[in-house]
Each structure stands twice: as structure tokens, then as C-alpha cells.
Design a protein around this motif. Structure first.
Motif, mmCIF file in Angstrom:
data_model
loop_
_atom_site.group_PDB
_atom_site.id
_atom_site.type_symbol
_atom_site.label_atom_id
_atom_site.label_comp_id
_atom_site.label_asym_id
_atom_site.label_seq_id
_atom_site.Cartn_x
_atom_site.Cartn_y
_atom_site.Cartn_z
ATOM 1 N N ASP B 316 0.857 -1.177 0.000
ATOM 2 C CA ASP B 316 0.000 0.000 0.000
ATOM 3 C C ASP B 316 0.898 1.234 0.000
ATOM 4 O OD1 ASP B 316 -1.442 2.247 0.960
ATOM 5 O OD2 ASP B 316 -3.009 0.913 1.707
ATOM 6 N N ILE B 317 0.700 2.103 -0.971
ATOM 7 C CA ILE B 317 1.613 3.231 -1.142
ATOM 8 C C ILE B 317 1.667 4.098 0.115
ATOM 9 C CG2 ILE B 317 -0.226 4.548 -2.306
ATOM 10 C CD1 ILE B 317 1.971 5.900 -3.950
ATOM 11 N N LYS B 318 0.504 4.298 0.766
ATOM 12 C CA LYS B 318 0.507 5.156 1.951
ATOM 13 C C LYS B 318 1.197 4.484 3.123
ATOM 14 C CE LYS B 318 -2.938 7.691 3.279
ATOM 15 N NZ LYS B 318 -4.341 7.938 3.655
ATOM 16 N N ARG B 319 1.087 3.155 3.180
ATOM 17 C CA ARG B 319 1.712 2.473 4.309
ATOM 18 C C ARG B 319 3.223 2.527 4.208
ATOM 19 N NH1 ARG B 319 -1.229 -0.860 7.907
ATOM 20 N NH2 ARG B 319 -3.418 -0.474 7.525
ATOM 21 N N VAL B 320 3.746 2.501 2.982
ATOM 22 C CA VAL B 320 5.191 2.629 2.836
ATOM 23 C C VAL B 320 5.639 3.957 3.423
ATOM 24 C CG1 VAL B 320 7.084 2.753 1.203
ATOM 25 C CG2 VAL B 320 5.169 1.223 0.773
ATOM 26 N N VAL B 321 4.913 5.008 3.036
ATOM 27 C CA VAL B 321 5.287 6.327 3.547
ATOM 28 C C VAL B 321 5.113 6.366 5.068
ATOM 29 C CG1 VAL B 321 4.992 8.788 3.219
ATOM 30 C CG2 VAL B 321 4.460 7.246 1.369
ATOM 31 N N ALA B 322 4.079 5.692 5.555
ATOM 32 C CA ALA B 322 3.846 5.691 7.000
ATOM 33 C C ALA B 322 5.012 5.038 7.737
ATOM 34 C CB ALA B 322 2.552 4.966 7.314
ATOM 35 N N TYR B 323 5.471 3.886 7.220
ATOM 36 C CA TYR B 323 6.602 3.234 7.896
ATOM 37 C C TYR B 323 7.858 4.073 7.788
ATOM 38 C CZ TYR B 323 4.065 -0.876 9.252
ATOM 39 O OH TYR B 323 3.189 -1.706 9.874
ATOM 40 N N SER B 324 7.987 4.748 6.668
ATOM 41 C CA SER B 324 9.141 5.619 6.553
ATOM 42 C C SER B 324 9.056 6.737 7.587
ATOM 43 C CB SER B 324 9.235 6.142 5.127
ATOM 44 O OG SER B 324 9.086 7.520 5.086
ATOM 45 N N THR B 325 7.827 7.222 7.837
ATOM 46 C CA THR B 325 7.667 8.243 8.878
ATOM 47 C C THR B 325 8.103 7.706 10.232
ATOM 48 O OG1 THR B 325 5.767 9.085 7.689
ATOM 49 C CG2 THR B 325 6.023 9.808 9.947
ATOM 50 N N LEU B 326 7.674 6.476 10.519
ATOM 51 C CA LEU B 326 8.062 5.873 11.797
ATOM 52 C C LEU B 326 9.569 5.835 11.930
ATOM 53 C CD1 LEU B 326 5.624 2.849 12.072
ATOM 54 C CD2 LEU B 326 5.879 4.729 13.676
ATOM 55 N N SER B 327 10.191 5.391 10.848
ATOM 56 C CA SER B 327 11.634 5.252 10.884
ATOM 57 C C SER B 327 12.312 6.610 11.064
ATOM 58 C CB SER B 327 12.060 4.551 9.591
ATOM 59 O OG SER B 327 13.365 4.856 9.286
ATOM 60 N N GLN B 328 11.788 7.626 10.376
ATOM 61 C CA GLN B 328 12.385 8.958 10.507
ATOM 62 C C GLN B 328 12.168 9.536 11.903
ATOM 63 O OE1 GLN B 328 14.381 10.213 8.116
ATOM 64 N NE2 GLN B 328 13.975 8.199 7.256
ATOM 65 N N LEU B 329 10.999 9.237 12.478
ATOM 66 C CA LEU B 329 10.766 9.680 13.858
ATOM 67 C C LEU B 329 11.778 9.016 14.779
ATOM 68 C CD1 LEU B 329 6.870 9.563 13.943
ATOM 69 C CD2 LEU B 329 8.286 11.590 14.221
ATOM 70 N N GLY B 330 12.112 7.773 14.439
ATOM 71 C CA GLY B 330 13.152 7.085 15.197
ATOM 72 C C GLY B 330 14.466 7.846 15.124
ATOM 73 N N TYR B 331 14.803 8.325 13.926
ATOM 74 C CA TYR B 331 16.035 9.115 13.785
ATOM 75 C C TYR B 331 16.017 10.328 14.696
ATOM 76 C CZ TYR B 331 18.152 6.718 9.816
ATOM 77 O OH TYR B 331 18.749 5.801 9.029
ATOM 78 N N MET B 332 14.887 11.008 14.692
ATOM 79 C CA MET B 332 14.815 12.218 15.535
ATOM 80 C C MET B 332 14.995 11.849 16.995
ATOM 81 S SD MET B 332 11.536 14.058 13.847
ATOM 82 C CE MET B 332 11.123 13.709 12.159
ATOM 83 N N THR B 333 14.345 10.758 17.396
ATOM 84 C CA THR B 333 14.449 10.342 18.786
ATOM 85 C C THR B 333 15.886 9.988 19.138
ATOM 86 O OG1 THR B 333 12.245 9.465 18.515
ATOM 87 C CG2 THR B 333 13.413 8.826 20.491
ATOM 88 N N VAL B 334 16.560 9.300 18.208
ATOM 89 C CA VAL B 334 17.963 8.968 18.439
ATOM 90 C C VAL B 334 18.755 10.254 18.670
ATOM 91 C CG1 VAL B 334 20.033 8.108 17.332
ATOM 92 C CG2 VAL B 334 17.917 6.798 17.216
#
Lengths: 479, 654, 201
Positions: B316-334
Motif C-alpha cells: 500500500d503506497i501510503k503504508r510505505v510512507v507511513a513506515y518511513s515516517t516511523l523510521s524517521q521519527l526514530g532518527y529524531m528520537t535517536v
């Protein structure tokens, strides 16, 4: 006997209103039914004029005139301004309602204005006689207004009950006054206050005081002298209910202050106990019985009874701050009460009274703004922050807690207000979560809509910024 | 000017609120066009004013403003008030929020065209903007919590916007419940602050940290917990809920059930970053607790890497972007955990632009595909939708950190900062963020190739209708693409390595990794050149190449890999079984526990005796007392006489 | 017992007795007449209190005007006494109990214990030429001018209310309207209708 012409300057608003009311009475005779709006406009103009007169002669010192039967102080001025505003709003809300029911007559306005005069006299009374006469003037106007819808059986019945019970209550009040006069030999509140403090055996004065309190409690609608409230609120045309449920509460508060605080301050420990009983009974009966009501007007009547209980809480502390809190309460309550009865007027139409709870089902789907306004009024009455009603309850409770050994009373009050929240929230549930039964479009004139919106936003706005009104009340009581 | 600033602050928050009220309550009156105009004007005003404030703060170098606008309640010396703390940090957030919000408002005209809930939608997103602004502009915890809950509520309402869709209702319930878990921690944290500092005002709290350092509390008898650590971890649990960190991340992918503009505005650019913003704002507290920072960095690292991996198997195209958001939020948290708050916030800003861009581009594709979201049914779209194609490419490049694009500067700052950090857990985090770079590049370009290149896999009917959507969709794309390219270049010197945020962010000298990096920093060009010899660049390149190879050159390979590594695929496809785990252990367990308590505690004791009992009693009393109101006059008169007698008896005779 | 006490107790007794009769007799006309007696006895007692003017006003206004009006109304209406008295017996014991309680309480408080001459000195007696009416008039128009005016307003409101509540124009009632009768024209009275002639069946 020397006779000095009394100083009539402090009583200029009263005199002006009387003249204007008489003028309107005459003008109304020559106005054709289709031009009745003239009477309406004149009445509103009169209120505006006395409003400005009172505002521009606003006093911070206490003035007496007419051989001390008349007093004018900050409290009286603030309360009078409150009365003008609320009656102005009543007239505005009632206009279309009266028109649709062929009740758009000059008498409504003339009687309304005379009622205002009665309230002003009551608020400015400094003598048992003026208190009694002001009360009678107000009551008589209201009896007639309740009965105005002559073809309505419920209206006539309500008027009859109101009249008879009112007569009993004023009989009791008068009896109490005669007792106080018997003990002190004076009708003047200041002299009474002074003499009562000197009397050693208080039995007689307490006896008279109980009768006085019965008279006041009837006017306020405190339990067990509340029986007229639901029947009259319900039976009277909504336009009149609006009137009865608003400004007279201010006048009754003034009467309470004049008689108990100005006149019988030395008996404070005694009347405190009586008021505690009345307050608890009112909050209890009002909040509990309101739950069992299916009619909005009756529900609001019981809610009014419970609010009176809260109002008494502030006064019974016997402290300046408590009086100010009660004054704040009564002014806030009047604003909320006007709004909620105004909603009934808004949703009513020719041949249809929107006074059953079921009529409010799904209001949100029919008109989100109307539902939102009602939401504000209901939440405010329930005492939910940040609405005005919260501050009113908060102010009163704060003073009760501050008073010695009254903490338990505050707890009782909170419990009852939680019980009370139930029926306000049920109303919200009906509006937002049920399907509408009535699908007719809501039509109303622009002025009604604007006024009602202003009213609801004031309840919200004053809830956000309660400081000004509170400071006004504190200052008015202090002077 | 400073006299007017306070008025400006107030109008920044009020303008969207007014728009929202008009669109919400008078939606029928103002009509569809009225609703979008009034909200767009509201947010537009707010955006322009925010930019003025930003200019005032950043370029004119004004002092931070900290003052209360309105005191609501003073109770026992604790003030509950609405106040604004405007410094560079909040000014930047305001610009990001209002700008993205404005773009989304415009975009929504096209996306929601023809939806029956049009006015409601505009009302909600304007209300969201208001709440988010209240959150970022707050100067106290009370208001922060208000904004926090308000954005959560609106997010709940918007995920379930299409409330006739079963999955949407499920998703919004899930978001709501998971956020409750986070909010519970957050509230405990605020309660801790109130208990130990006696105030909710940021400035006072931060000024008094010394008095709390070293204090301990015994939660379980016998073990001492540092109060600060406890408060920080509680607050961070709140951030984990809102910013979707493992294990409270499960709601975010499901939130994609909401309309796409919401995904862009709330679930990518603004609301989910509230947690990051909050931790950065609380840096004076977090700095004092190494344990909390460690906790933060580990959670962030796990999120950054493992959520990225999930993006690889989504169709699902939106879910890919959603997981990428999760991952990027992880970067910020790091970044937060490594005390590189500035870099985290910097990434937050760049991410807001390019992620909103990617979401809106995905939405544009979805519109063109007649609300088809499966990438396997797309392909070769670049011919039909040139603007969407180019802007998506820009967004993807920014996301994977291609040198020169916005994401590059912020992400590289984070990675290098983590590499230097000495906080326990930073070694693992460094590995995770490096690995994440490859994964990010792989899933981003997998999506890009699947959608815009390759064979056209859609059906004939859809193909014949493919075209670029109207200007209300494309203009926001273009406007968001611009900052996605240049914003990093402009601000990297100040934000990552300069003292841009001033006193808003406090870093202890021993944690100051960005300060160390700054010594070797020679401007943005130097950074680009330097990157060519570092790991992230090559990893990203490898990711893109792999994607190209797998999905362009040899599209048959992914299927083979899937067959060979069935187990891994299954784990990923089931999102590490977190949902299943939650469902069985938490949901099932709490259902079991709930049932147990319900049957024994609630039904018998509370319902039976307390609630129903009291409700019944009240109802019963009401019924009885109501009968006293007989309607007969003599009864009423009698009641009065009786009342009089009673009072006389009690007060005169007694 | 001097003549004053005798007069007081005698008429007080008559007053209480006749007041009781007002609420117990079956016939409303009789009740109204008993009320007249009550007022009259009351007037006598006021007379003993040297309130001559008030006593006379009571007789003139209440007995002479109000009660006569009352009698007219009562006689014109057909009131079903028996229905009105339903429940009288039922509530009688309760009512008597409450009444006795009330009376007991009043006596205990208002009795000579609290209002005796030792508590309140006997009011000074006025000379024989003391003009009660004049004194009343003097305070009424000076000291109590404000309450007096309010009382006047109350009467005005009473008039307005009475008229508003009772005056009604029935649409079905036919009035003569001379101005319209004079202004009438030929066309208003006669309408010429042209019809085809019809055949009888």
C-alpha cells in the motif's frame, strides 16, 4: 409640622420609569394592533433610558432619601443594571413568541415595566413598608402576566396557584414584619438593626425573622416554599416564564440582603442555620426531582430551585465576600436562565412549544449552532469549567469552605451538584447522540438569533474572564 | 513592534480557531466554498504572522517572549494559565505547522472534492492547527497537555473521518487507546513535575532543576529511583505514544485509513513530531538524567531501523510512507537521546516538508488512480503525471539523504552526532541509524520505481483516465518541493552547528556532540564533499541501486527472495507480530482481567451497589418526591405552612 | 374588668368565631356575611385602640364596597359547594392538628410573657380632641410619601391587570359601526348578478 421636600435625585431612575410606563400605557391605547411594535420599541427605549440614567449617576456612596425609606448604594445600582439588562433581553426574546400566539399586546410590556419598577423599589428599599410594597408591585404584575394567555387552561391554573400561594407568603411576610415592628417600634431597617442588637431576649425577633425568611424563600423559590415554581414555570407562556425566571431572582436576592443583612445582621448565627436548612433542601430536592422531569420548563424550574440553594450558600456565611459571591451567582444564573429559556423560544413556533425534552433530540443535526448554544448553557448550569456557571459555584463554595466549620456543607453542595450534572448532560446526549424526531426547519428573526448568540457567548466569555464581574460584585458589596 | 507582538501571537492561534468555528458550526450556511475559504484565510493569516514572528525572532534577533496572556485559575498558589513562550524553537515550529497546514488546506479542496463531510473536514483541520499551535507556543505544562490531548482527539476524529468504513473505526479506536497509554505516562510526568517543582511554568521548572537533582523516590520499597529520571521517562512515554515509538507505534500505520491530507498534516509533519518537540523543549530536564537519555536513544534506534524494514514489504503506497515516517521519527528520537536536540529538531523541520510532500504526492497518485492504493497495480505513471513524478523524486531524494537535499543535512548531522555520543546505547544506535540509511533508500526507491517507472500494471479503464489532478493539488506539491530541496542548505550551519536555538535548548558540556562536530564543520559545501567519503552516502547509493536492480532490472527476483526467505517475510509482513501480541496479551489479557473485575467487582459491587444502587436510589427518591408535586393548591399551601411550622419549631421553641 | 376589656374580649371572641364560621359554613352567601361580621368586629377593636379613622375606613371600604361586590359575585355564580368541600373531612384532623400547633406556638410567643406591659410600656393616651385623621394625613404625605406613591402605582397595576385579564372582544359579537353605516355606497348594498334563466325540472 415641618415638611421638607425630599431629595428626589437618587430616585430619578424610578421616577423616570414610572412616567415612561404611564406614557406607554396611554400611547398603547392609540396604537393599532399591526403597529404594536411601537409599544415594544418604546418599552425597550424606556429600559435603555433608565439604564443610562442609572449608569451615569452610578454611586459609590450610600444615599438615603424619602425619610430614609429609600436607599441607593453600589449594590442597588449594580443589581438594577442587571435587572434592566435581563428584562431588555426578555422583551427581545419574547417578541416573536408573543406575536405568533396573538399575545403581542401592550399589557405585556406595561406590566413588565411596572414589574421592573417593583424590582427597583425592592432593591432600593430601606424600610419594611417599601420592601413590602415593592414586592407586591412586582408580584401583582407577574400574577397578571402569568394569566395573560386567557385561553390557556394551564396558564390560568398557574396564575391561580401563584396568586394564592403568593398571597399566603406575603401574609406571612407581613406578619413577620409586624412582629419586628412590635419589638423595635420601627420600620426603618437601620433602626431595626440597631434596636434588635440591644434586645436581650431574641425569641420574639427570631419568631418574626422566621416569617420574614418564609416570605423571602417563597420569592426565591427555596424548598419547602418552592411548590409554585415548577407549576408556574410550566404553565405560564414561555415569554412570561423568561421574565419570572430571570430578573425577579435579582430582586429577591436584594430583598434577602436588605432584610437579613441590613436589618437583622445581629441575628446572623440564627438565620445562618435557617438558610443552611433551606439551602440543603433546595439543592437536594431541586437536583433530584429535576431528573424525573420530561418537560424542559419543569426541569429548568427544578434546576432554578437547586441554584437558589447555591445562592443561599454565599449569603449564609455572613461575610462580605460571601455576599459578593452570591451576588455573582445570581447575576450569572440570570444570564444562564435567560439563555436556556431563550432556547425554548427559539425552537418554538406557532402551534408548537419546544418544551419537551424529546423535542431536543438530534438538535445538532438540525442546527449545530443552536445545539452548541444549548450545550454552553447546560454545561454552564452544570458548573463545568470554563463556563460562567463554574465560577459562580466556585466562588460560592470557596466562601463556604473559608467559613468556619462549614466544610461539610460545601461537600454536600458538591455532591448535589454532581447529581445535578446528570440531567444537564442527558440534555446534551439528546441533542448530540439521538436522532431528531422533529424535522421542521428552525426559523427565527435575526435579532433573536443575534441576541441569543451574544447571550451564549457571554456565558462562555465571562467564564473565560470572570475577573471583571467578580470585582464589580465585590466592590458593590463593600461600599 | 514588541508591543504588537503579543497581539500577533494571540491572532496566530485565534485565526484558525475562528475559521474552524465558522466552518464547523455554520457549515451549512457558508457552503462548501465558504468553508474552505474561511479556513484557508484563517490558516493563511496565521502562517503569514508566524513568518513575521520567525523573522522577528531569527533575523531581527529579538529576545524570547515569555508571558501569560490569560490566567484561568489560581488554586493553592498553582497557576493555571494560558501563556506563550516564543523563542526560536517555537517560532520555527509555528512556521512549519502553519505552512504545512496551509498547503494541506489548499490540497484538501482537490482531495476531498465531492465528499459529503467537506465542511466538517475543514473545520477539523483548522481546529487541529489551532491545537497544535497552542501546544508549541505553550509556556507551561497545563497548556501543553491541553494541546497534546486536543491534537490527539482531532487525530482520532480524523482517522475515523470516513466513519462508515469499518477499518477506519478500528484504526481510530486503536490510535485512541494506544495514545491513552502514552498520555497516562505523560500525565504522570506532569504530576511529578507539579509535585516536585510546585509549578507548571516551564521557566520556573527549568530554573529550579538544581533543587531536584539527586532526589530519589521509592516506588517499589527498597529501590531508590531518581526523581528526574522518573519524570523524564514518564514524559518520554507520552512522547512515545504521540511520536509512535516502539512499542507504541502500532497505531500510526493503521491511521492511514484516514484521508491522505490528514496523513500528511497530522501523521507525518506535525502531530507525531509533538513528542520530539516536547523532549527538546524539556532538554534542561532530560540533560540531567543519563538513564533517561539512554532509554530514549535505544527506543529511537529500534524504531529507526526495524520500522524501516517493515516498509520493504508493504504494497500500500501510503503504508510505505507511513513506515518511513516511523523510521524517521526514530532518527529524531535517536538525536534527542544523543543530546543532539538541535539536529533532531532540524530533522523534524526538513522531514515535515519532504514527508508532507511525499504524502501529498501519494495522495495525488491515489486521486489519479481512483482511490487505488496498491502499488502492484501502478507503474509508469511518470508519463501521465509529470509534476507529481518530479516532486516525488525530490521528496524521495530528500528522504534518503542525497547530498544537497534537505534531508541530507539533518540526517547526516544526526548520524555523525550519534557516532560521537558516549551515552550508553549509542553504539547500537549508530549501527541502527547507519543500517537505516540503506533500508530507507531501498524502500523509498522501491516505491518510486514501482509507481512511476516500469510496466503499466493498471487496468485499461484507469489508464484512460490518468491525468494530473487540478492545480489545488499540484501547487502545494511544488510549494513543498522547494523547501525540500533548499531548506537544509540554508539552515544547516545555524541549526545543527550554530547556536541557533540559544537558551531554548540546553545541553551539558559533556554531552555536547554537536559542539564537537562544529569544530570540523566547514559550511554546507564542505559537508557535501565530506559525505562522499562516508558510510551514509554509499549505503544510500547501494540502497537505490538495489532497488533499481530488484524492481527495474530483474523484477522476478523479489518474488524469489520472498520464497526463499519465507520466514523473514512472514515476520515482516506481520509487523513482527506486535499487533498480534498486543491483541492476545494486552487486549486479550485486559479483556480477561476486565471481565473478571467486571463480573465480580463492577457488576456486583460498583454497578449493583454504588452506581446503579445510587442511580436507582436517586431515581426512586425523584419518583417519590415528584409525587409531592401533586398539582393541588391546598397541598402546596400545606407544604408552606408545614415548612413554617418546622422552622418555628426548630428555631423559636428549641 | 373595665368596659374597655369587656369590649375587647367580646368583639375579639365574635371575630374569631365568625372567622371560623367563614371557612366552615356551607353556604357561600352566609360565609360572606360572616366575613362582614368579622370585619365589623375588627373595626370595633381598632376603635378601642383609638384608630377611629382606620376603623371607619374598614367598615366603609371592606364592608360597604368590597363585600357587597363579593356578595354579588357569589350570588351570580353557581358554585357547587359539595364538590368544593370534598376532602374537607379527610384533611380536617390534620388541619386541626396543624392549626392547634400553630396557635399554641403563637400563644407561647406572642402572649403576655413577651408582649406584657412589663416589657413594653403602655402607649400614651391622646387627648379627646386628638385628630387621628389629620395625623395620618400628615405622615402619609410627608414621611411616607414614597410608600404612598408606590401604593398608588400598585392600584394602577391592579386596574391594568384587571382590565387586561377580563376585557375581551369576542369576534362573534356584532357591533353597530355608525361611521361605516353612513359611509356605505350603493355598490356595497346591492350586487347585481346576471344569470341564465333556468328551467324547472
Amino acid at each position: 409640622m415641618n415638611f421638607e421636600t425630599p431629595n428626589i435625585i437618587p430616585a430619578i431612575p424610578e421616577i423616570t420609569l414610572l412616567s415612561l410606563a404611564c406614557l406607554i400605557l396611554v400611547v398603547d391605547l392609540f396604537v393599532k394592533q399591526e403597529n404594536r411594535i411601537i409599544t415594544y420599541l418604546l418599552s425597550q427605549a424606556s429600559l435603555l433610558i433608565v439604564f443610562l440614567l442609572t449608569l451615569f449617576t452610578f454611586t459609590t456612596e450610600t444615599q438615603f432619601t424619602f425619610s430614609n425609606t429609600f436607599v441607593r448604594d453600589s449594590m442597588s445600582d449594580v443589581l438594577k443594571l442587571g435587572v434592566y439588562i435581563s428584562v431588555f433581553i426578555v422583551f427581545l426574546y419574547a417578541k416573536d413568541y408573543l406575536r405568533q400566539r396573538d399575545m403581542f399586546k401592550g399589557e405585556f410590556y406595561v406590566l413588565g415595566l411596572f414589574g421592573v419598577l417593583g424590582m427597583m423599589i425592592l432593591i432600593s428599599a430601606h424600610n419594611l413598608l417599601t420592601i413590602y410594597l415593592g414586592l407586591e408591585l412586582l408580584s401583582l404584575s407577574m400574577y397578571a402576566m402569568v394569566a395573560m394567555q386567557r385561553n390557556s387552561k394551564a396558564g390560568s391554573e398557574a396564575a391561580m396557584k401563584y396568586f394564592v400561594l403568593g398571597a399566603i407568603a406575603s401574609g406571612m411576610l407581613l406578619y413577620g414584619m409586624s412582629m419586628i415592628y412590635g419589638v423595635t417600634g420601627s420600620l426603618d431597617l437601620a433602626e431595626i438593626s440597631q434596636k434588635v442588637a440591644e434586645v436581650s431576649d431574641q425569641k420574639l425577633t427570631i419568631f418574626g425573622m422566621v416569617f420574614l425568611i418564609v416570605g423571602i424563600a417563597f420569592k426565591l423559590g427555596a424548598v419547602p416554599f418552592h411548590m409554585w415554581v415548577p407549576d408556574v414555570y410550566h404553565g405560564a407562556p414561555t415569554s412570561v416564564t423568561l421574565y419570572i425566571a430571570s430578573a425577579p431572582k435579582i430582586a429577591a436576592f436584594a430583598m434577602l440582603m436588605r432584610l437579613l443583612v441590613d436589618g437583622l445582621s445581629s441575628l446572623q448565627p440564627h438565620w445562618q442555620d435557617i438558610l443552611i436548612i433551606l439551602a440543603i433542601a433546595s439543592m437536594g430536592i431541586g437536583n433530584i426531582v429535576a431528573i424525573a422531569q420530561g418537560n424542559l420548563k419543569r426541569m429548568l424550574a427544578y434546576s432554578a430551585i437547586s441554584h437558589v440553594g447555591f445562592l443561599l450558600l454565599g449569603v449564609l456565611t455572613g461575610q462580605q465576600a460571601g455576599y459578593a459571591a452570591s451576588m455573582f451567582y445570581v447575576l450569572s444564573y440570570v444570564l444562564m436562565s435567560l439563555g436556556s429559556f431563550g432556547m425554548i423560544v427559539l425552537l418554538s413556533r406557532k402551534g408548537f412549544e419546544a418544551d419537551n425534552l424529546a423535542d431536543y433530540k438530534g438538535l445538532n443535526e438540525r442546527s449545530p449552532w443552536a445545539a452548541f448554544m444549548m450545550l454552553i448553557f447546560m454545561l454552564s448550569m452544570a458548573g463545568v469549567p470554563p463556563f460562567l456557571g463554574f465560577w459562580a459555584k466556585f466562588a460560592v463554595l470557596k466562601e463556604v469552605v473559608a467559613a468556619d466549620s462549614l466544610l461539610w456543607l460545601a461537600v454536600v453542595a458538591v455532591i448535589f451538584s454532581i447529581i445535578g450534572a446528570f440531567y444537564y448532560l442527558r440534555m446534551i446526549k439528546l441533542m448530540y447522540f439521538d436522532k431528531p424526531e422533529d424535522t421542521q426547519a428552525i426559523t427565527a428573526d435575526l435579532d433573536l438569533k443575534v441576541a441569543l448568540s451574544t447571550n451564549s457567548l457571554m456565558v462562555l466569555g465571562l467564564g473565560l474572564l470572570p475577573g471583571g464581574l467578580m470585582a464589580l460584585c465585590i466592590a458593590a458589596i463593600a461600599h | 513592534m514588541p508591543d504588537n507582538m503579543q497581539t500577533i501571537y494571540i491572532w496566530i492561534v485565534l485565526a484558525p480557531l475562528i475559521g474552524s468555528i465558522i466552518a464547523g458550526l455554520f457549515g451549512k450556511k457558508v457552503g462548501r466554498a465558504g468553508a474552505h475559504w474561511v479556513t484557508i484565510i484563517g490558516v493563511g493569516v496565521s502562517c503569514v504572522l508566524s513568518i513575521i514572528v520567525f523573522k522577528h525572532m531569527v533575523f531581527d534577533g529579538a529576545d524570547p517572549f515569555n508571558g501569560s496572556v490569560y490566567t484561568w485559575l489560581v488554586s493553592d498558589g498553582v497557576k493555571f494559565e494560558i501563556g506563550f513562550l516564543i523563542d526560536k524553537l517555537s517560532a520555527m515550529m509555528m512556521v512549519v505547522v502553519t505552512f504545512v497546514s496551509l498547503m494541506v488546506h489548499i490540497y484538501t479542496i482537490g482531495y476531498m472534492h465531492g465528499d459529503p463531510g467537506y465542511q466538517r473536514f475543514f473545520s477539523y483541520i483548522s481546529l487541529f492547527t489551532f491545537s497544535m499551535l497552542m501546544l508549541v507556543m505553550s509556556n507551561n505544562f497545563m497548556q501543553l497537555f491541553f494541546g497534546w490531548e486536543a491534537v490527539g482527539l482531532i487525530s482520532y476524529l480524523l482517522i475515523g473521518f470516513w466513519f462508515k468504513k469499518e477499518t477506519a473505526i478500528y484504526a481510530n479506536m486503536k490510535a485512541f487507546l494506544v495514545n491513552r497509554v502514552g498520555d497516562f505516562g505523560f500525565l504522570l510526568g506532569i504530576a511529578g513535575v507539579l509535585m516536585y517543582f510546585g509549578t507548571l511554568d516551564y521557566a520556573t521548572v527549568f530554573a529550579n532543576t538544581d533543587s531536584v537533582v539527586g532526589k530519589t523516590i521509592q516506588i517499589i520499597p527498597g529501590s531508590d529511583w531518581s526523581v528526574l529520571t522518573l519524570i523524564c521517562i514518564c514524559l518520554f512515554i507520552g512522547a512515545m505514544g504521540k511520536s509512535a515509538q516502539v512499542p507504541l507505534h502500532v497505531w500510526l500505520p493503521d491511521s492511514m485509513e484516514g484521508p491522505t491530507p490528514i496523513s500528511a498534516l497530522i501523521h507525518a509533519a506535525t502531530m507525531v513530531t509533538a513528542g520530539i518537540y516536547m523532549v527538546a523543549r524539556m532538554s534542561p530536564l532530560f540533560e540531567l538524567s543519563e538513564t533517561a537519555l539512554s532509554f530514549v536513544i535505544v527506543i529511537g534506534a529500534i524504531t529507526a531501523l526495524f520500522m524501516g524494514l517493515l516498509g520493504l514489504v508493504q504494497n500500500d503506497i501510503k503504508r510505505v510512507v507511513a513506515y518511513s515516517t516511523l523510521s524517521q521519527l526514530g532518527y529524531m528520537t535517536v538525536a534527542l537521546g544523543a543530546s543532539a536536540y538541535a539536529a533532531g529538531i532540524f530533522h523534524l523541520m526538513t522531514h515535515a516538508f519532504f514527508k508532507a510532500l511525499l504524502f501529498l504526492a501519494a495522495g495525488s497518485v491515489i486521486i489519479a488512480m481512483h482511490h487505488e492504493q496498491d502499488m502492484r497495480k501502478m507503474g509508469g505513471l511518470r508519463k501521465y503525471m509529470p509534476i507529481t513524478w518530479i516532486t516525488s523524486l525530490i521528496g524521495s531524494l530528500a528522504l534518503i539523504g542525497a547530498p544537497g537535499f534537505a534531508g541530507f543535512f539533518s540526517k547526516d548531522s544526526i548520524i555523525e552526532a550519534v557516532g560521537l555520543s558516549t551515552i550508553p546505547g549509542s553504539g547500537f544506535a549508530y549501527f541502527a541509524v547507519l543500517g537505516g540509511v540503506f533500508v530507507t533508500a531501498l524502500y523509498s526507491f522501491r516505491m518510486y520505481f514501482l509507481v512511476f517507472h516500469g510496466k503499466e500494471r493498471m487496468d485499461e479503464h484507469t489508464r484512460s483516465h490518468l491525468h494530473e489532478p487540478s492545480w489545488v493539488v499540484t501547487v502545494p506539491l511544488i510549494l513543498l518541493a522547494i523547501p525540500s530541496v533548499i531548506i537544509g542548505f540554508i539552515f544547516v550551519s545555524d541549526m545543527s552547528f550554530g547556536n541557533f536555538f540559544g537558551d531554548a535548548i540546553k545541553v551539558l558540556p559533556q554531552h555536547d556532540v554537536l559542539g564537537q562536530l562544529a569544530e570540523n564543520y566547514h559550511g554546507p559545501f564542505g559537508m557535501i564533499l565530506h559525505s562522499l567519503v562516508t558510510w551514509p552516502f554509499w549505503l544510500a547509493l547501494a540502497g537505490v541501486a538495489t532497488a533499481w536492480f530488484l524492481y527495474m532490472k530483474r523484477p522476478d527476483i523479489p518474488g524469489m527472495i520472498q520464497d526463499k526467505l519465507k520466514f523473514v517475510h512472514k515476520v515482516l509482513d506481520n509487523k513482527y507480530y506486535v499487533d498480534r501480541f498486543n491483541e492476545i496479551v494486552f487486549a486479550g489479557g485486559s479483556r480477561f482481567l476486565g471481565k473478571l473485575l467486571w463480573q465480580n467487582g463492577d457488576v456486583r459491587v460498583i454497578d449493583g451497589v454504588i452506581i446503579n444502587g445510587s442511580a436507582k436510589t436517586v431515581g426512586w427518591i425523584a419518583g417519590i418526591v415528584r409525587r409531592l408535586q401533586t398539582g393541588y393548591l391546598y397541598n402546596y399551601a400545606f407544604a408552606m405552612i408545614f415548612g413554617l411550622l418546622f422552622l418555628l419549631g426548630v428555631f423559636v421553641l428549641a | 374588668m373595665g368596659i374597655e376589656q369587656f369590649i375587647f374580649y367580646f368583639f375579639a371572641l365574635v371575630m374569631v368565631a365568625s372567622a371560623t364560621m367563614v371557612i366552615t359554613v356551607r353556604n357561600p352567601v352566609q360565609a360572606a356575611l360572616f366575613l362582614v361580621l368579622t370585619f365589623f368586629s375588627c373595626a370595633i377593636i381598632w376603635m378601642v385602640l383609638e384608630a377611629e379613622f382606620l376603623a371607619i375606613v374598614l367598615v366603609l371600604v371592606y364592608v360597604g364596597a368590597v363585600m357587597v361586590l363579593f356578595l354579588f359575585v357569589v350570588m351570580m355564580l353557581d358554585i357547587n359547594i359539595d364538590r368544593m368541600r370534598e376532602g374537607f373531612i379527610r384533611y380536617l384532623p390534620f388541619g386541626v392538628l396543624v392549626g392547634l400547633l400553630m396557635a399554641g406556638m403563637l400563644i407561647s410567643v406572642v402572649g403576655s410573657v413577651n408582649f406584657g406591659l412589663d416589657k413594653f410600656a403602655e402607649p400614651a393616651r391622646h387627648a379627646a380632641d386628638y385628630n387621628n385623621t389629620r395625623e395620618l394625613g400628615l405622615v402619609l404625605y410627608t414621611k411616607y410619601v414614597y410608600p404612598f406613591e408606590i401604593a398608588a402605582v400598585i392600584l394602577l397595576v391592579a386596574i391594568v391587570a384587571a382590565i387586561a385579564l377580563t376585557l375581551r372582544r369576542r369576534p362573534t359579537t356584532k357591533y353597530q359601526k355608525p361611521e361605516e353605516q353612513i359611509a356605505v355606497k350603493r355598490d356595497d348594498r346591492i350586487r347585481l348578478v346576471s344569470m341564465n334563466s333556468e328551467k324547472k325540472k
